[in-house]
Design a protein around this motif. Sequence first.
Motif, mmCIF file in Angstrom:
data_model
loop_
_atom_site.group_PDB
_atom_site.id
_atom_site.type_symbol
_atom_site.label_atom_id
_atom_site.label_comp_id
_atom_site.label_asym_id
_atom_site.label_seq_id
_atom_site.Cartn_x
_atom_site.Cartn_y
_atom_site.Cartn_z
ATOM 1 N N GLY A 30 55.569 15.541 39.722
ATOM 2 C CA GLY A 30 55.769 14.220 39.154
ATOM 3 C C GLY A 30 55.389 13.093 40.076
ATOM 4 O O GLY A 30 54.806 13.279 41.141
ATOM 5 N N TRP B 88 56.625 9.923 42.308
ATOM 6 C CA TRP B 88 57.770 9.537 43.132
ATOM 7 C C TRP B 88 57.471 8.201 43.804
ATOM 8 O O TRP B 88 56.360 7.970 44.257
ATOM 9 C CB TRP B 88 58.031 10.594 44.203
ATOM 10 N N SER C 86 66.777 14.047 41.055
ATOM 11 C CA SER C 86 66.320 12.690 40.741
ATOM 12 C C SER C 86 65.667 12.038 41.958
ATOM 13 O O SER C 86 65.024 10.994 41.835
ATOM 14 C CB SER C 86 67.484 11.822 40.253
ATOM 15 N N ASP D 169 62.388 8.119 44.770
ATOM 16 C CA ASP D 169 63.021 8.206 43.459
ATOM 17 C C ASP D 169 61.994 8.717 42.469
ATOM 18 O O ASP D 169 60.824 8.310 42.494
ATOM 19 C CB ASP D 169 63.508 6.830 43.002
ATOM 20 N N ARG D 170 62.449 9.589 41.570
ATOM 21 C CA ARG D 170 61.562 10.102 40.532
ATOM 22 C C ARG D 170 61.258 9.002 39.525
ATOM 23 O O ARG D 170 62.150 8.269 39.108
ATOM 24 C CB ARG D 170 62.206 11.287 39.810
ATOM 25 N N LEU E 264 60.368 8.340 35.863
ATOM 26 C CA LEU E 264 60.402 9.060 34.592
ATOM 27 C C LEU E 264 59.264 8.607 33.698
ATOM 28 O O LEU E 264 58.935 7.415 33.662
ATOM 29 C CB LEU E 264 61.753 8.836 33.906
ATOM 30 N N PRO E 265 58.661 9.558 32.981
ATOM 31 C CA PRO E 265 57.527 9.213 32.110
ATOM 32 C C PRO E 265 57.931 8.328 30.952
ATOM 33 O O PRO E 265 59.000 8.230 30.537
ATOM 34 C CB PRO E 265 57.021 10.560 31.616
#
Length: 191
Positions: free
Chosen positions: A33, A35, A163, A187-188, A190-191
Motif C-alpha cells: 500500500g 504510506w 494501520s 500512516d497507511r 486508505l484507498p
Amino acid sequence: MQLLKYLVLAVAGLMLSPVLKAETDTLTTAFDGHWVINEELSDDSDRQVEKAIKAGGGKVPRGKKTKGRYRGGPVEQQLYDHLSYDEELYFSYQEPEFVLRYSEGYERVFYSDGRSQVVSTSRRSKPLDFSFAGWEAGVLYVESKPLDAGYILEIFTLINDASQLQVQLQLEPASFLAPIRITRVYDRVLP
C-alpha cells in the motif's frame, strides 16, 4: 525405525506448509500500500545525523537549522536520502519480489527467495545498490550495500493493527565513523 521417523516428519511438513504459506501471504500483503510519514512519531532525521556526527568525533555546523539540511550529495548516497527523508512510501510485495517506491520516482526492487545476488535500483539510472531481504516472525529485514560501500539495515514492522508501518534504520555511510539510527513511522493511506 529412523526411516519411519523421517517419513512422519516429511508428511507433517507437507501438511503444514500450505497453512504456513497462507499465514505468510496474508502478513506480507498487509504491508502493501501507500504510506505517508507521521512526523510526530518519527525521529528527526537531521538530529539523528548530528548525533552520529558527534558520536564519531565530528563537529556539527552552526547556523540556521533548516529541515533536510543533510539531504543531497553524490549519487552514491541517494539511497540514504530516500530512506531517511522521503515522506511517502509505496510498498508492494508479489512473492518473491518487493518493490518500494519513494519520491521522485526512486524505486527499489529486491527479492526474498534466497537468490544469490539481489539488486535494488532506481530503474531510471544505472547504478545498483545490493540488497537482501528476509522475513522473521512477521518482520521484514532488509540489508543493503549502497554504492558508497557503506551498510544499511532496515527493519519493517506493522504496528497499531497494521494501520502504521514502523521502519527502523541503521545507516552506516562509508564516510561516517558512527551509525545513524532513525525510526520512521508511516500512516497507511486508505484507498
